[in-house]
Scaffold this active site. Structure first.
Site, PDB file in Angstrom:
ATOM      1  N   GLU A 116       0.828  -1.205   0.000  1.00  0.00           N
ATOM      2  CA  GLU A 116       0.000   0.000   0.000  1.00  0.00           C
ATOM      3  C   GLU A 116       0.862   1.255   0.000  1.00  0.00           C
ATOM      4  O   GLU A 116       1.739   1.421   0.845  1.00  0.00           O
ATOM      5  CB  GLU A 116      -0.911  -0.013   1.227  1.00  0.00           C
ATOM      6  CG  GLU A 116      -2.318   0.407   0.927  1.00  0.00           C
ATOM      7  CD  GLU A 116      -2.983  -0.502  -0.100  1.00  0.00           C
ATOM      8  OE1 GLU A 116      -3.071  -0.086  -1.287  1.00  0.00           O
ATOM      9  OE2 GLU A 116      -3.420  -1.596   0.262  1.00  0.00           O
ATOM     10  N   GLY A 164     -16.038   4.544  -3.933  1.00  0.00           N
ATOM     11  CA  GLY A 164     -15.532   5.015  -2.660  1.00  0.00           C
ATOM     12  C   GLY A 164     -15.134   3.920  -1.697  1.00  0.00           C
ATOM     13  O   GLY A 164     -14.840   4.191  -0.536  1.00  0.00           O
ATOM     14  N   GLY A 193     -12.500   1.860  -2.044  1.00  0.00           N
ATOM     15  CA  GLY A 193     -11.095   1.500  -2.119  1.00  0.00           C
ATOM     16  C   GLY A 193     -10.814   0.332  -3.034  1.00  0.00           C
ATOM     17  O   GLY A 193      -9.777  -0.318  -2.920  1.00  0.00           O
ATOM     18  N   SER A 214     -12.575   4.040 -10.098  1.00  0.00           N
ATOM     19  CA  SER A 214     -12.162   5.030 -11.101  1.00  0.00           C
ATOM     20  C   SER A 214     -11.240   4.421 -12.141  1.00  0.00           C
ATOM     21  O   SER A 214     -11.414   4.643 -13.347  1.00  0.00           O
ATOM     22  CB  SER A 214     -11.479   6.217 -10.412  1.00  0.00           C
ATOM     23  OG  SER A 214     -10.343   5.800  -9.681  1.00  0.00           O
ATOM     24  N   ASP A 270      -3.361   0.643  -9.612  1.00  0.00           N
ATOM     25  CA  ASP A 270      -4.761   0.359  -9.948  1.00  0.00           C
ATOM     26  C   ASP A 270      -4.939   0.033 -11.420  1.00  0.00           C
ATOM     27  O   ASP A 270      -5.595  -0.951 -11.791  1.00  0.00           O
ATOM     28  CB  ASP A 270      -5.642   1.551  -9.571  1.00  0.00           C
ATOM     29  CG  ASP A 270      -5.637   1.840  -8.083  1.00  0.00           C
ATOM     30  OD1 ASP A 270      -5.177   0.980  -7.304  1.00  0.00           O
ATOM     31  OD2 ASP A 270      -6.083   2.938  -7.700  1.00  0.00           O
ATOM     32  N   TYR A 299      -4.385  11.848   0.781  1.00  0.00           N
ATOM     33  CA  TYR A 299      -3.520  11.043  -0.070  1.00  0.00           C
ATOM     34  C   TYR A 299      -2.315  11.866  -0.538  1.00  0.00           C
ATOM     35  O   TYR A 299      -1.162  11.409  -0.480  1.00  0.00           O
ATOM     36  CB  TYR A 299      -4.331  10.532  -1.266  1.00  0.00           C
ATOM     37  CG  TYR A 299      -3.651   9.479  -2.103  1.00  0.00           C
ATOM     38  CD1 TYR A 299      -3.987   8.135  -1.965  1.00  0.00           C
ATOM     39  CD2 TYR A 299      -2.691   9.825  -3.049  1.00  0.00           C
ATOM     40  CE1 TYR A 299      -3.378   7.163  -2.755  1.00  0.00           C
ATOM     41  CE2 TYR A 299      -2.079   8.867  -3.837  1.00  0.00           C
ATOM     42  CZ  TYR A 299      -2.431   7.539  -3.692  1.00  0.00           C
ATOM     43  OH  TYR A 299      -1.814   6.582  -4.467  1.00  0.00           O
TER      44      TYR A 299
END
Length: 403
Positions: free
Chosen positions: A39, A141, A143, A147, A191, A243
């Protein structure tokens, strides 16, 4: 594709016909992702291990000749109807200014066209005109990279229809640029790589410096295991300040240490690092350095036969503790989800995604999944939190044409 995916594709195609009075040229889909471990290491040029999930964004697309991009959401997202953008203006425009004129979900679609237009390739195929209907089963939203799934679905569709000739690794960068420079979210390549490059039944081990990746077996069902996603219903957004502040702290740490990126710092060097930087900056650095090592340790475990589920779980939980205590991107609901899952018998659990909300994952024995889910739901109710959504996921295939 599974039955749910087939239904979603058919529904998207039907809505396109109803919205635009014609049949689309095709339907393309791209999945969301779970990050098994690694992460915030991506923008630090480190290592990550995500996998694609069955939930995906799908786009029905028809190429036209009027130079206009028309985008509609199947669920009429956020109350918006079809959004229209002049493509010639879009691809030549200041991306930030145009993005500000669009509703949130449409920015990701338009951003892909803008990003394609920033390359040196011929843009005639981009500005011909497109009608697009968007649908998604990736929770927004949570995680799980809703997107990036949308960006990647649009990118593979446009690349196919305009015959742009991009390979998948280049499309990763197209989509990342759309998110970074058009939408304004300072994300790395994790992602988009997971959505475009994943293989069913595998995680994607990715070196974010070299962009070299390889599939890693993630034989959960064969081992009698499941990964549960625990959507805490605490929404997050990458373009929000938290972020970006974490990313800035990492860059500051690398500057103090005189290295190109925190990828270049080993666990054995943390003692020296602590002596030369402020405490909070060091804590952020410590998470990244130890998280990179955890990724490598997890890959080694998964490539052993059979892999040690208990050891894997310990690494997942250790990752969450690091995010909670050192990186500062957890929240009370997330900590409760992780602690409850482990107490109820999960091998391990951790937050997945950028943080400040979203989802946790728990590695559980398949025959204990219901008990873990029930324990988490009960704990949230007792704490007065909104009910979480808890569901299993399996490693799935990356972006593709589905119709």
């Amino acid at each position: 594709m599974n039955e749910q995916s087939n239904r979603q594709a058919a529904g998207t195609q039907q809505h396109f016909a109803e919205r635009f009075g014609a049949h689309p040229d095709g339907v393309w889909a791209a999945p969301g992702r779970v990050n098994l471990i690694g992460e915030h290491t991506d923008y630090n040029e480190g290592f990550v291990l995500p996998f694609a999930i069955p939930h995906h964004a799908s786009v029905a697309v028809r190429r036209t000749v009027d130079g206009i991009l028309r985008v509609a959401g199947r669920q009429d997202v956020a109350g918006h109807g079809a959004v229209e953008v002049d493509l010639a203006r879009l691809v030549a425009a200041d991306g930030v200014r145009v993005a500000a004129e669009l509703p949130g979900w449409a920015r990701y679609v338009a951003g892909v066209f803008w990003s394609f237009g920033q390359s040196s390739r011929e843009i005639g195929g981009l500005t011909a005109g497109y009608e697009i209907v968007v649908d998604s089963s990736v929770p927004i939203g949570a995680g799980l990279s809703s997107s990036a799934a949308l960006e990647c679905a649009v990118a593979v569709a446009v690349d196919d229809l305009a015959n742009l000739g991009y390979n998948r690794r280049d499309l990763v960068l197209v989509c990342q640029r759309a998110e970074n420079e058009f939408v304004g979210a300072p994300t790395g390549i994790l992602d988009q790589s997971a959505s475009l490059l994943s293989e069913a039944g595998h995680g994607l081990f990715l070196d974010c410096r070299t962009r070299v990746s390889r599939p890693v077996p993630l034989a959960l069902a064969e081992a009698g295991l499941q990964i549960l996603v625990i959507d805490t219903k605490v929404s997050h957004a990458h373009e929000s300040g938290g972020y970006g502040q974490l990313r800035q702290a990492c860059e500051t740490g690398a500057q103090i240490l005189g290295v190109p990126a925190l990828r270049d710092v080993g666990v054995g060097e943390l003692g020296d690092a602590e002596a030369v930087m402020p405490g909070q900056i060091f804590a952020r650095v410590k998470h990244i350095v130890t998280e990179n090592q955890r990724v490598l340790d997890v890959v080694a475990l998964l490539e052993a036969e059979p892999f040690d589920a208990a050891a894997l779980g310990e690494l997942l939980t250790s990752s969450h503790v690091s995010m909670r205590d050192d990186f500062g991107n957890s929240c009370p609901e997330m900590d409760l989800a992780v602690e409850t899952a482990v107490a109820a018998g999960a091998h391990g659990a951790r937050m997945t995604g950028g943080g400040f909300g979203g989802s946790a994952i728990a590695l559980v024995k398949a025959n204990e999944a219901d008990a873990v889910r029930d324990a988490v739901v009960r704990a949230f109710a007792e704490a007065g939190h909104a009910a979480p959504d808890v569901f299993p996921v399996l490693p799935s295939a990356g972006a593709r044409r589905v119709s």
